[in-house]
Design a protein around this motif. Structure first.
Motif, mmCIF file in Angstrom:
data_model
loop_
_atom_site.group_PDB
_atom_site.id
_atom_site.type_symbol
_atom_site.label_atom_id
_atom_site.label_comp_id
_atom_site.label_asym_id
_atom_site.label_seq_id
_atom_site.Cartn_x
_atom_site.Cartn_y
_atom_site.Cartn_z
ATOM 1 N N ALA A 1 -1.878 -11.613 -20.243
ATOM 2 C CA ALA A 1 -2.208 -10.163 -19.371
ATOM 3 C C ALA A 1 -3.182 -9.604 -18.460
ATOM 4 O O ALA A 1 -4.150 -10.759 -18.731
ATOM 5 N N THR A 2 -2.862 -8.984 -17.627
ATOM 6 C CA THR A 2 -3.404 -8.534 -16.493
ATOM 7 C C THR A 2 -3.740 -7.508 -16.264
ATOM 8 O O THR A 2 -3.045 -6.784 -15.420
ATOM 9 N N PRO A 3 -3.931 -7.070 -16.709
ATOM 10 C CA PRO A 3 -4.185 -4.996 -16.854
ATOM 11 C C PRO A 3 -5.166 -4.642 -15.766
ATOM 12 O O PRO A 3 -6.057 -5.236 -14.831
ATOM 13 N N GLY A 4 -4.411 -3.583 -15.499
ATOM 14 C CA GLY A 4 -4.632 -2.824 -13.794
ATOM 15 C C GLY A 4 -7.055 -2.911 -14.526
ATOM 16 O O GLY A 4 -7.059 -2.228 -13.181
ATOM 17 N N SER A 5 -7.320 -2.840 -15.026
ATOM 18 C CA SER A 5 -9.035 -2.502 -14.885
ATOM 19 C C SER A 5 -10.114 -3.921 -14.170
ATOM 20 O O SER A 5 -10.729 -3.405 -13.609
ATOM 21 N N LYS A 6 -9.264 -4.976 -13.901
ATOM 22 C CA LYS A 6 -10.182 -5.786 -12.817
ATOM 23 C C LYS A 6 -8.198 -6.537 -11.885
ATOM 24 O O LYS A 6 -7.650 -6.639 -12.990
ATOM 25 N N HIS A 7 -9.144 -6.733 -10.931
ATOM 26 C CA HIS A 7 -7.900 -7.282 -10.403
ATOM 27 C C HIS A 7 -7.601 -8.831 -10.555
ATOM 28 O O HIS A 7 -8.718 -9.528 -10.999
ATOM 29 N N TYR A 8 -6.469 -9.453 -10.615
ATOM 30 C CA TYR A 8 -6.086 -10.211 -10.731
ATOM 31 C C TYR A 8 -5.855 -11.243 -9.796
ATOM 32 O O TYR A 8 -4.538 -10.726 -9.271
ATOM 33 N N ASP A 9 -5.266 -12.520 -9.639
ATOM 34 C CA ASP A 9 -5.110 -13.264 -8.084
ATOM 35 C C ASP A 9 -5.106 -14.812 -8.084
ATOM 36 O O ASP A 9 -5.956 -14.474 -7.967
ATOM 37 N N SER A 10 -3.809 -15.245 -9.018
ATOM 38 C CA SER A 10 -4.478 -16.806 -9.429
ATOM 39 C C SER A 10 -2.607 -17.512 -8.805
ATOM 40 O O SER A 10 -1.976 -16.420 -7.842
ATOM 41 N N GLY A 11 -2.380 -18.206 -8.321
ATOM 42 C CA GLY A 11 -0.970 -19.234 -7.855
ATOM 43 C C GLY A 11 -0.521 -18.578 -7.857
ATOM 44 O O GLY A 11 0.823 -18.080 -7.534
ATOM 45 N N ASP A 12 -0.148 -18.307 -9.442
ATOM 46 C CA ASP A 12 0.942 -17.566 -10.159
ATOM 47 C C ASP A 12 1.118 -16.475 -10.123
ATOM 48 O O ASP A 12 2.446 -15.689 -10.349
ATOM 49 N N HIS A 13 0.354 -16.039 -10.495
ATOM 50 C CA HIS A 13 0.747 -14.317 -10.837
ATOM 51 C C HIS A 13 -0.768 -13.146 -10.062
ATOM 52 O O HIS A 13 -1.675 -13.158 -9.786
ATOM 53 N N ARG A 14 -0.421 -12.852 -9.293
ATOM 54 C CA ARG A 14 -1.011 -11.268 -9.033
ATOM 55 C C ARG A 14 -0.218 -9.412 -9.855
ATOM 56 O O ARG A 14 0.315 -9.278 -9.593
ATOM 57 N N ASN A 15 -1.706 -9.004 -10.193
ATOM 58 C CA ASN A 15 -1.410 -7.931 -11.062
ATOM 59 C C ASN A 15 -1.163 -6.979 -10.185
ATOM 60 O O ASN A 15 -1.837 -6.734 -8.680
ATOM 61 N N HIS A 16 -0.905 -5.554 -10.242
ATOM 62 C CA HIS A 16 -0.505 -4.529 -10.434
ATOM 63 C C HIS A 16 -1.310 -3.484 -10.497
ATOM 64 O O HIS A 16 -0.748 -2.538 -11.710
ATOM 65 N N ARG A 17 -2.647 -2.727 -9.306
ATOM 66 C CA ARG A 17 -3.229 -2.052 -10.448
ATOM 67 C C ARG A 17 -3.736 -0.862 -11.275
ATOM 68 O O ARG A 17 -3.706 -0.804 -12.592
ATOM 69 N N ARG A 18 -1.799 -0.124 -10.509
ATOM 70 C CA ARG A 18 -1.662 0.556 -10.977
ATOM 71 C C ARG A 18 -0.779 0.617 -12.592
ATOM 72 O O ARG A 18 -0.432 2.238 -12.545
ATOM 73 N N LEU A 19 -0.253 0.007 -12.456
ATOM 74 C CA LEU A 19 0.767 -0.295 -14.218
ATOM 75 C C LEU A 19 -0.179 0.263 -15.048
ATOM 76 O O LEU A 19 0.597 0.866 -16.139
ATOM 77 N N PHE A 20 -1.061 0.049 -15.032
ATOM 78 C CA PHE A 20 -2.309 -0.305 -16.790
ATOM 79 C C PHE A 20 -3.686 0.576 -16.791
ATOM 80 O O PHE A 20 -4.209 -0.207 -15.642
ATOM 81 N N VAL A 21 -3.673 1.517 -16.944
ATOM 82 C CA VAL A 21 -4.979 2.058 -16.309
ATOM 83 C C VAL A 21 -5.760 2.101 -18.218
ATOM 84 O O VAL A 21 -5.720 2.753 -19.000
ATOM 85 N N THR A 22 -7.353 2.245 -17.597
ATOM 86 C CA THR A 22 -7.701 2.797 -18.676
ATOM 87 C C THR A 22 -9.175 4.237 -18.583
ATOM 88 O O THR A 22 -9.025 4.667 -17.496
ATOM 89 N N ILE A 23 -8.572 5.251 -19.381
ATOM 90 C CA ILE A 23 -8.879 6.589 -19.268
ATOM 91 C C ILE A 23 -10.353 6.930 -19.929
ATOM 92 O O ILE A 23 -10.207 6.285 -21.473
ATOM 93 N N SER A 24 -11.297 7.621 -19.789
ATOM 94 C CA SER A 24 -12.649 7.719 -20.543
ATOM 95 C C SER A 24 -12.511 9.336 -21.370
ATOM 96 O O SER A 24 -11.963 10.217 -19.669
ATOM 97 N N ILE A 25 -12.032 10.060 -22.605
ATOM 98 C CA ILE A 25 -12.216 11.522 -22.307
ATOM 99 C C ILE A 25 -13.572 12.161 -22.530
ATOM 100 O O ILE A 25 -13.296 13.069 -22.610
ATOM 101 N N THR A 26 -14.397 11.163 -22.307
ATOM 102 C CA THR A 26 -15.985 11.898 -22.268
ATOM 103 C C THR A 26 -16.345 11.017 -20.747
ATOM 104 O O THR A 26 -17.972 10.812 -21.145
ATOM 105 N N GLY A 27 -15.886 10.875 -20.097
ATOM 106 C CA GLY A 27 -16.202 10.249 -19.220
ATOM 107 C C GLY A 27 -17.554 9.277 -18.780
ATOM 108 O O GLY A 27 -16.926 8.351 -19.703
#
Ligand code: SF4
Length: 325
Positions: A39-65
């Protein structure tokens, strides 16, 4: 039966590592196909030889800021800083629309906790249903959910809920500032399960200032209920918190916990989660986790992916949370 499971956990946990790991690996090969979810969710940039993540695909939201009443010792609100803030139900729905328009496929809705250890979700139930209506995958961090919140989340149609299970009274008091014991976490888990939700419990290895305390009891709380998944994460000393300088539990200790979970939960979907120390610790933990028979992990080191292939596993990547693997 409860005594039996506790005894089994303790016995397995104390086996020599050179027996424990091969036994866990054999069981993994016997019970699961030879694939490894990454799993390479969008809260961190991930780029290995095998895979680079799309950071917009999955994001984390705080309802209390960035707000949190509990101010836990390992976090002090630091973990909230990287999340998208949405501090009213209308703002949450509007953010969901914008994210969806930008190509987002799923969100983790999280936030700071109130003084009872709950993420204050009740006013957001309708907005959560709205996020589902947009076609997003919706995962929610609940904290110690009560039955009303659990039923509301079920009615809102959320896909999964995540709950940290603390297996030690002193850890709950010292780190979370909560007078709760493991049974209270078991009860919150029960509330969520009996509402018919898919719950993915998380256990934090070393939460008590790096010391292992209650992880086995937390495992007991999970395995004694009808949970199909488990995520193990590792205490990460964060700058700006009282735990900034502490030493996290060593990778071998994490491997021991994972192998114990595998042997005591032969069909459990076990994942090594995203919150973990970086550098050599990260790599070694992953290598132990592979041998302990995990089904997947978040943000793998490229050397881990190569090792997995050499062990005969077929890795696949997903840019969503590891709980969705
Ligand atoms: S550990 Fe997995 S499920 Fe939990 S927040 Fe991280 S990626 Fe998501």
């Amino acid at each position: 039966m409860p005594v039996e499971l506790r005894r089994q956990l303790a016995e397995v946990y104390h086996l020599p590592l050179k027996e424990l790991l091969p036994a866990a690996w054999r069981l993994r090969l016997k019970n699961f196909p030879p694939v490894l979810g990454l799993a390479t969710p969008g809260s961190k940039h991930y780029d290995s030889g095998d895979h680079r993540n799309h950071r917009r695909l999955f994001v984390t939201i705080s309802i209390t800021g960035q707000g949190c009443r509990l101010q836990c010792e390992h976090c002090r609100g630091e973990l909230l800083k990287s999340m998208y803030p949405a501090t009213t139900p209308a703002a949450l729905l509007e953010l969901g629309r914008q994210l969806k328009d930008g190509g987002c496929r799923g969100v983790l809705v999280s936030g700071g906790a109130d003084l009872g250890g709950r993420v204050p979700l009740l006013p957001y139930l309708e907005a959560l249903a709205g996020l589902k209506g947009l076609g997003l995958k919706v995962i929610v961090h609940t904290g110690l959910a009560d039955p009303a919140t659990a039923r509301g989340l079920k009615n809102a149609g959320v896909d999964q809920v995540l709950l940290d299970i603390i297996g030690d009274r002193e850890t709950a008091r010292r780190v979370y500032h909560l007078e709760m014991d493991p049974a209270d976490y078991g009860a919150a888990l029960e509330n969520l399960l009996s509402a018919g939700l898919k719950v993915v419990p998380h256990i934090v290895a070393g939460l008590n200032f790096g010391r292992l305390a209650g992880e086995l009891e937390a495992l007991y709380q999970v395995l004694s209920r009808d949970c199909r998944d488990l995520v193990l994460v590792v205490l990460t000393p964060l700058p700006g918190t009282p735990m900034a300088g502490i030493t996290p539990p060593p990778p071998a200790a994490v491997g021991r916990l994972l192998a114990t979970a595998r042997l005591a939960g032969p069909r459990l979907n076990i994942l090594l989660g995203c919150a973990r120390p970086a550098g050599r610790h990260r790599l070694w933990t992953e290598l132990y986790a592979l041998r302990a028979g995990v089904n997947g992990m978040a943000y793998p080191h490229e050397a881990t992916v190569a090792r997995a292939r050499r062990l005969g596993l077929k890795p696949f990547f997903s840019d969503l949370c590891c709980s969705l693997l």
